[in-house]
Design an enzyme around this catalytic site. Structure first.
Site, PDB file in Angstrom:
ATOM      1  N   LYS A   9       0.833  -1.209   0.000  1.00 31.63           N
ATOM      2  CA  LYS A   9       0.000   0.000   0.000  1.00 31.63           C
ATOM      3  C   LYS A   9       0.871   1.265   0.000  1.00 31.63           C
ATOM      4  O   LYS A   9       2.092   1.191   0.210  1.00 31.63           O
ATOM      5  CB  LYS A   9      -0.922  -0.049   1.214  1.00 31.63           C
ATOM      6  N   PHE A  57     -14.980   3.094   7.898  1.00 32.70           N
ATOM      7  CA  PHE A  57     -13.617   3.416   7.471  1.00 32.70           C
ATOM      8  C   PHE A  57     -13.461   3.480   5.947  1.00 32.70           C
ATOM      9  O   PHE A  57     -12.362   3.733   5.445  1.00 32.70           O
ATOM     10  CB  PHE A  57     -12.635   2.378   8.037  1.00 32.70           C
ATOM     11  N   ARG A  85      -1.052 -14.458   4.481  1.00 33.96           N
ATOM     12  CA  ARG A  85      -1.836 -13.795   5.534  1.00 33.96           C
ATOM     13  C   ARG A  85      -1.148 -13.967   6.892  1.00 33.96           C
ATOM     14  O   ARG A  85      -1.176 -13.079   7.728  1.00 33.96           O
ATOM     15  CB  ARG A  85      -3.280 -14.288   5.516  1.00 33.96           C
ATOM     16  N   ASN A 112      -2.030  -0.056   7.005  1.00 29.14           N
ATOM     17  CA  ASN A 112      -1.410  -1.288   7.521  1.00 29.14           C
ATOM     18  C   ASN A 112      -0.509  -1.975   6.496  1.00 29.14           C
ATOM     19  O   ASN A 112      -0.310  -3.172   6.509  1.00 29.14           O
ATOM     20  CB  ASN A 112      -2.488  -2.235   8.078  1.00 29.14           C
ATOM     21  N   HIS A 115      -1.854  -5.646   1.673  1.00 30.44           N
ATOM     22  CA  HIS A 115      -3.140  -6.332   1.521  1.00 30.44           C
ATOM     23  C   HIS A 115      -2.862  -7.689   0.895  1.00 30.44           C
ATOM     24  O   HIS A 115      -1.973  -7.814   0.054  1.00 30.44           O
ATOM     25  CB  HIS A 115      -4.073  -5.547   0.591  1.00 30.44           C
TER      26      HIS A 115
HETATM   27  P1  CMP Z   1      -7.027  -4.857   3.847  1.00 26.62           P
HETATM   28  O1  CMP Z   1      -6.455  -6.176   4.157  1.00 26.62           O
HETATM   29  O2  CMP Z   1      -6.515  -4.145   2.648  1.00 26.62           O
HETATM   30  O3  CMP Z   1      -8.620  -4.968   3.751  1.00 26.62           O
HETATM   31  C1  CMP Z   1      -9.476  -3.901   4.035  1.00 26.62           C
HETATM   32  C2  CMP Z   1      -8.761  -2.719   4.585  1.00 26.62           C
HETATM   33  O4  CMP Z   1      -9.581  -1.793   5.257  1.00 26.62           O
HETATM   34  C3  CMP Z   1      -7.794  -3.194   5.667  1.00 26.62           C
HETATM   35  O5  CMP Z   1      -6.728  -3.888   5.103  1.00 26.62           O
HETATM   36  C4  CMP Z   1      -7.464  -1.906   6.349  1.00 26.62           C
HETATM   37  O6  CMP Z   1      -6.554  -1.116   5.593  1.00 26.62           O
HETATM   38  C5  CMP Z   1      -8.853  -1.256   6.322  1.00 26.62           C
HETATM   39  N1  CMP Z   1      -9.620  -1.546   7.534  1.00 26.62           N
HETATM   40  C6  CMP Z   1     -10.202  -2.695   7.875  1.00 26.62           C
HETATM   41  N2  CMP Z   1     -10.849  -2.599   9.063  1.00 26.62           N
HETATM   42  C7  CMP Z   1     -10.669  -1.327   9.449  1.00 26.62           C
HETATM   43  C8  CMP Z   1     -11.080  -0.606  10.588  1.00 26.62           C
HETATM   44  N3  CMP Z   1     -11.840  -1.168  11.540  1.00 26.62           N
HETATM   45  N4  CMP Z   1     -10.720   0.671  10.687  1.00 26.62           N
HETATM   46  C9  CMP Z   1      -9.972   1.240   9.712  1.00 26.62           C
HETATM   47  N5  CMP Z   1      -9.543   0.605   8.580  1.00 26.62           N
HETATM   48  C10 CMP Z   1      -9.882  -0.672   8.461  1.00 26.62           C
END
Ligand code: CMP
Length: 132
Positions: A9, A57, A85, A112, A115
């Site tokens: 990301k 979010f 994962r 984070n 993905h």
């Molecule tokens: P990803 O694995 O890309 O899938 C969905 C994304 O949404 C996740 O990683 C985070 O970047 C974001 N995300 C998921 N849950 C939350 C949350 N509770 N608050 C903020 N961002 C979230």
């Protein structure tokens, strides 16, 4: 051989973590079979994150993912979906074990770093979206 879609990301790209992250995949014996760096637009992200539309979010996630370049990859290997994962760690970095990518490098749930597809069905769908 099983395939999965991985995205480094914008924060991972911006912080210069591409080499560190890819080297972990390679050391694990996983193969990069497709790779491109792009600035994702809203259209592709809406398809990719369709299941999250309407969540609290969602808009922050869209803005963050459009905020810089992303590195999108297809990785191939034995049980690659589950392995990746595990290597990424929990979505919320507070829950991510040290030694995982999020455990070592992330401190926010939205930003984070990486993905990965969560199932075979998601992997097929996501690979079609990014590499059709
Ligand atoms: P990803 O694995 O890309 O899938 C969905 C994304 O949404 C996740 O990683 C985070 O970047 C974001 N995300 C998921 N849950 C939350 C949350 N509770 N608050 C903020 N961002 C979230």
């Amino acid at each position: 051989m099983e395939k999965t879609l991985v995205i480094i990301k914008p924060d991972g790209v911006e912080r210069g973590l591409i080499g560190e992250i890819i080297s972990r995949y390679e050391k694990k014996g996983l193969k990069i079979v497709a790779c491109k760096m792009i600035k994702a637009n809203r259209e592709i992200l809406e398809k990719h994150y369709a299941e999250h539309k309407g969540k609290s979010f969602y808009e922050d996630l869209m803005n963050y993912m459009m905020g810089g370049k992303v590195l999108v990859m297809v990785l191939e290997g034995n049980n690659v979906i589950q392995l990746i994962r595990k290597m990424h760690g929990s979505t919320n970095p507070i829950d991510a074990d040290m030694g995982t990518i999020r455990g070592d490098f992330a401190n926010k749930t939205t930003e984070n770093i990486v993905h990965a597809s969560d199932s075979k069905e998601s992997a097929e769908r996501e690979i079609m979206i990014w590499f059709s």
